[in-house]
Design a protein around this motif. Sequence first.
Motif, PDB file in Angstrom:
ATOM      1  N   TYR A 112       0.866  -1.184   0.000  1.00 60.95           N
ATOM      2  CA  TYR A 112       0.000   0.000   0.000  1.00 60.95           C
ATOM      3  C   TYR A 112       0.896   1.225   0.000  1.00 60.95           C
ATOM      4  N   PHE A 113       0.769   2.032  -1.039  1.00 61.86           N
ATOM      5  CA  PHE A 113       1.529   3.285  -1.129  1.00 61.86           C
ATOM      6  C   PHE A 113       0.573   4.438  -0.862  1.00 61.86           C
ATOM      7  N   GLU A 114       0.942   5.310   0.073  1.00 65.43           N
ATOM      8  CA  GLU A 114       0.079   6.446   0.442  1.00 65.43           C
ATOM      9  C   GLU A 114       0.808   7.752   0.166  1.00 65.43           C
ATOM     10  N   GLU A 115       0.204   8.590  -0.689  1.00 64.47           N
ATOM     11  CA  GLU A 115       0.853   9.868  -1.009  1.00 64.47           C
ATOM     12  C   GLU A 115       0.238  11.047  -0.244  1.00 64.47           C
ATOM     13  N   TRP A 116      -0.813  10.798   0.525  1.00 63.15           N
ATOM     14  CA  TRP A 116      -1.360  11.819   1.423  1.00 63.15           C
ATOM     15  C   TRP A 116      -2.183  11.117   2.475  1.00 63.15           C
ATOM     16  N   ASP A 117      -2.342  11.764   3.635  1.00 67.93           N
ATOM     17  CA  ASP A 117      -2.990  11.069   4.751  1.00 67.93           C
ATOM     18  C   ASP A 117      -4.403  11.529   5.063  1.00 67.93           C
TER      19      ASP A 117
ATOM     20  N   PRO B  69      -2.173  -5.252   3.134  1.00 68.26           N
ATOM     21  CA  PRO B  69      -0.811  -5.070   2.624  1.00 68.26           C
ATOM     22  C   PRO B  69       0.241  -5.586   3.602  1.00 68.26           C
ATOM     23  N   GLU B  70       1.317  -6.095   3.046  1.00 70.37           N
ATOM     24  CA  GLU B  70       2.435  -6.577   3.863  1.00 70.37           C
ATOM     25  C   GLU B  70       3.519  -5.516   4.003  1.00 70.37           C
ATOM     26  N   LEU B  71       3.454  -4.509   3.163  1.00 68.84           N
ATOM     27  CA  LEU B  71       4.340  -3.347   3.234  1.00 68.84           C
ATOM     28  C   LEU B  71       3.498  -2.090   3.055  1.00 68.84           C
TER      29      LEU B  71
ATOM     30  N   ILE C 276      -3.669  -5.199  10.032  1.00 70.69           N
ATOM     31  CA  ILE C 276      -2.934  -5.240   8.764  1.00 70.69           C
ATOM     32  C   ILE C 276      -1.562  -5.881   8.994  1.00 70.69           C
ATOM     33  N   PRO C 277      -1.167  -6.845   8.155  1.00 72.92           N
ATOM     34  CA  PRO C 277       0.143  -7.473   8.337  1.00 72.92           C
ATOM     35  C   PRO C 277       1.296  -6.477   8.425  1.00 72.92           C
ATOM     36  N   ALA C 278       1.294  -5.443   7.583  1.00 67.19           N
ATOM     37  CA  ALA C 278       2.384  -4.465   7.591  1.00 67.19           C
ATOM     38  C   ALA C 278       2.461  -3.732   8.927  1.00 67.19           C
ATOM     39  N   VAL C 279       1.305  -3.419   9.510  1.00 65.23           N
ATOM     40  CA  VAL C 279       1.277  -2.727  10.801  1.00 65.23           C
ATOM     41  C   VAL C 279       1.700  -3.683  11.906  1.00 65.23           C
ATOM     42  N   ARG C 280       1.182  -4.879  11.854  1.00 59.46           N
ATOM     43  CA  ARG C 280       1.527  -5.895  12.871  1.00 59.46           C
ATOM     44  C   ARG C 280       3.040  -6.149  12.906  1.00 59.46           C
TER      45      ARG C 280
END
Length: 265
Positions: A143-148, A196-198, A222-226
């Motif tokens: 998951y790519f985030e360009e704004w929050d 997402p994993e990343l 979320i796996p990436a957060v975990r």
Amino acid sequence: MKGPRRIVCLTEEPTETLYALGEADRIVGISGFTVRPPQARKEKPKVSAFTSAKIDEILKLKPDFAIGFSDIQADIAAELVRRGVEVWIANHRSVDGILDYIRRLGALVGAAEKAKAYADGLRRGLERIERDAAALARRPRVYFEEWDEPAISGIQWVAELVRIAGGDDIFPELACEPLAKQRILADNAEVVRRAPELILGSWCGKKFRPDKVAARPGWDAIPAVRDGELHEIKSPLILQPGPAALGDGVQEIARIVREWNQRHS
């Protein structure tokens, strides 16, 4: 000297490209967000942001050409045109579009062969990264985030670079949308569902806050957060549709994906 001789660069990518082609002497003004190459900030007056520009300051520079990017700079472009300046607003959104942009800009300033060689070199670099990524044990969901606020997912060239670097963007249907407002997540819980994993963050113009992202309701699943896999990529490296993204930007993504593989394969 062929082509325009007094160019104002309203965004970062024409500045980096012209410096790379040995045509920096043509630049008379740059974007205040420019950080590449570092000497540009020292040598050139800063006359624009992304959504605004100092029109009178630009006109004092007596430009014969201005280069900008996308619908977001349409109002700046219109005002400069009304004031007698020729303007090119590029609107590319893909990796191929960036390479073509470099070739077109080079041709515009009489450096077509040098621009072709430069673009070809960037293409070969991408092919090397893609070959290396093919050897990895796993492809993480990214998951790519360009704004929050609101959450906005990555644009097309970013999704393509994630794929080249060995990951899979979880919002491919949104990456095809050219406008940021079309990539606003209707429901943040959809990120949880797509697991997402990343998570890669590049908040345009401000520091990415992994702690704020991890604290969103339900995102602890979320796996990436975990696994603590939230990583910042500086916006000048990835959010400008120019050489930086195809060089240092994709290399940074590839490094993160490679190290993720080492930890999780």
